[in-house]
Design an enzyme around this catalytic site. Sequence first.
Site, short mmCIF file in Angstrom:
data_model
loop_
_atom_site.label_atom_id
_atom_site.label_comp_id
_atom_site.label_asym_id
_atom_site.label_seq_id
_atom_site.Cartn_x
_atom_site.Cartn_y
_atom_site.Cartn_z
N SER A 93 0.82 -1.21 0.00
CA SER A 93 0.00 0.00 0.00
C SER A 93 0.86 1.27 0.00
O SER A 93 2.05 1.24 0.31
CB SER A 93 -0.92 0.00 1.22
OG SER A 93 -0.14 -0.01 2.41
N ASP B 127 -4.84 -8.01 12.67
CA ASP B 127 -4.11 -7.91 13.94
C ASP B 127 -5.13 -7.83 15.06
O ASP B 127 -6.30 -7.48 14.85
CB ASP B 127 -3.23 -6.66 13.94
CG ASP B 127 -2.07 -6.76 14.93
OD1 ASP B 127 -1.97 -7.80 15.63
OD2 ASP B 127 -1.27 -5.82 14.99
N THR C 72 6.97 -12.91 7.36
CA THR C 72 7.05 -12.07 8.56
C THR C 72 5.66 -11.77 9.13
O THR C 72 5.26 -10.60 9.23
CB THR C 72 7.78 -10.74 8.25
OG1 THR C 72 7.03 -10.02 7.26
CG2 THR C 72 9.20 -10.99 7.75
N SER D 40 6.95 -11.30 13.95
CA SER D 40 7.33 -9.97 14.41
C SER D 40 6.88 -9.67 15.82
O SER D 40 7.52 -8.87 16.52
CB SER D 40 6.78 -8.91 13.45
OG SER D 40 5.37 -9.02 13.33
N SER D 41 5.79 -10.29 16.28
CA SER D 41 5.32 -10.01 17.64
C SER D 41 4.36 -11.11 18.08
O SER D 41 3.67 -11.72 17.27
CB SER D 41 4.62 -8.65 17.72
OG SER D 41 3.46 -8.63 16.90
N THR E 103 4.24 -0.43 11.78
CA THR E 103 5.40 -1.08 12.40
C THR E 103 5.66 -2.45 11.78
O THR E 103 6.82 -2.87 11.65
CB THR E 103 5.21 -1.22 13.92
OG1 THR E 103 3.93 -1.82 14.19
CG2 THR E 103 5.26 0.14 14.60
N ASP F 27 5.09 -3.28 8.63
CA ASP F 27 5.72 -2.98 7.34
C ASP F 27 7.19 -2.61 7.53
O ASP F 27 8.05 -3.01 6.74
CB ASP F 27 4.98 -1.84 6.64
CG ASP F 27 3.48 -2.08 6.55
OD1 ASP F 27 3.08 -3.22 6.27
OD2 ASP F 27 2.72 -1.12 6.78
#
Length: 310
Positions: A19, A126, A152, A190-191, A228, A230
Site C-alpha cells: 500500500s 491484527d 514475517t 514480528s510479535s 510497524t 511494514d
Amino acid sequence: MSSTNSTNQLKTRVLSIQSHVVHGYVGNKSATFPLQVLGFEVDAINSVQFSNHTGYATVKGQVLQEKELVDLFDGLESNGLLNCYSHLLTGYIGNASFLRQVAKIVSKLRANDPNVIYVCDPVMGDDGQMYVPKELLPIYRDEIIPLADIITPNQYEVELLTEMKISNEKYIWEAINWFHGRGIDTVAISSSDFGKPGELRAFLSKKAGPRYALNIPKQGTNISFTGTGDLFASLFLAHSYQTPATQLSTALERTIASLQAVIKRTLDSMPLEVLEGKRKVTSFERELKLIQSKVDIENPNVKLLAEQIV
C-alpha cells in the site's frame, strides 16, 4: 546467495508491492526509506493509493486493479528489467485477483534469476480482526506461502494461516514447523503475546537451522502504532540479506533495535498530556517518526539480544 559475499557485491534492488499513503507511514511509505538508507534501490508498486491510513476518520483514494498491476509489470519485463531484482517484497493487498497475480510475478522474476528472494508479509489483520476480504486467506495459504523464502507474520496472521489457536509458545513452534513444511526457509514472527508482563516476544527460525526468541519491552502501553509491521519486514529483509547466514540472530536484533528506536522517537515527540493519559492520541501524533530516525536505521544500537532456543 553465498553468505561469504560482501555487502557491496550483492545485488540490492527490491520490487515492493504494497500500500501507499500520501500522508504518514504505512506500506511502501514505511518500507522504502529504511531500505534505501540500508543501501537498497526500491521499485515500488502501490496496491492502493490512499490519502492516509485507515486510522483516520476519512480515507480517500484508489485501489490498483489486477489489469493495472499486469500493465506495470509488463512494462518492466518489456524493458528487460526483471533480472535486476534481488528481492520481491509484498505487504498489504486487498483483492484476490491482484494477489493471484503476485504468484505469476514470483515465477517470472525467478525465471530471470532463480536467486530472487521473496519476502512475504501476509498483511491480513491484527488483534483478532481481519482487515482484508476473507477470500484472500486460502490464496495466501495455498498459492502464495509455498513461494515465499521469508515470511514475517504477526501472531494473529500465524493463527489465520495455520488454522491453529496459539495459546502458548509450544504452539508457536508448531506453527513455525507448518511454514517450514511448506518450503519457507526463514520464519520471522514480528510479535506475539508470549513475553513477560510488559513485553512482546518475537521469534525467528531457519529451516534445518537455529531458532531464536527475543523479548521486546512494550513502549507506550496504551498507544498503538500503524506501519510497524511494514517497517519490520523491510528492516528484516535488509539485515537478513546483509548478515551471514550463520549470524541470523543478528539480523533480528538489528531489526528490533531500529524498530524500538523509531517507536521511542515517535513517543518522545508526543505532547505530555497524551503521554500522561489526559487525552487520547490523535492519528497524526501516532505517525512514525521515520525520517527523524535515519541514524537509528543506518546504525542500529543493539540492546536486546536474541536467545537461542534448543
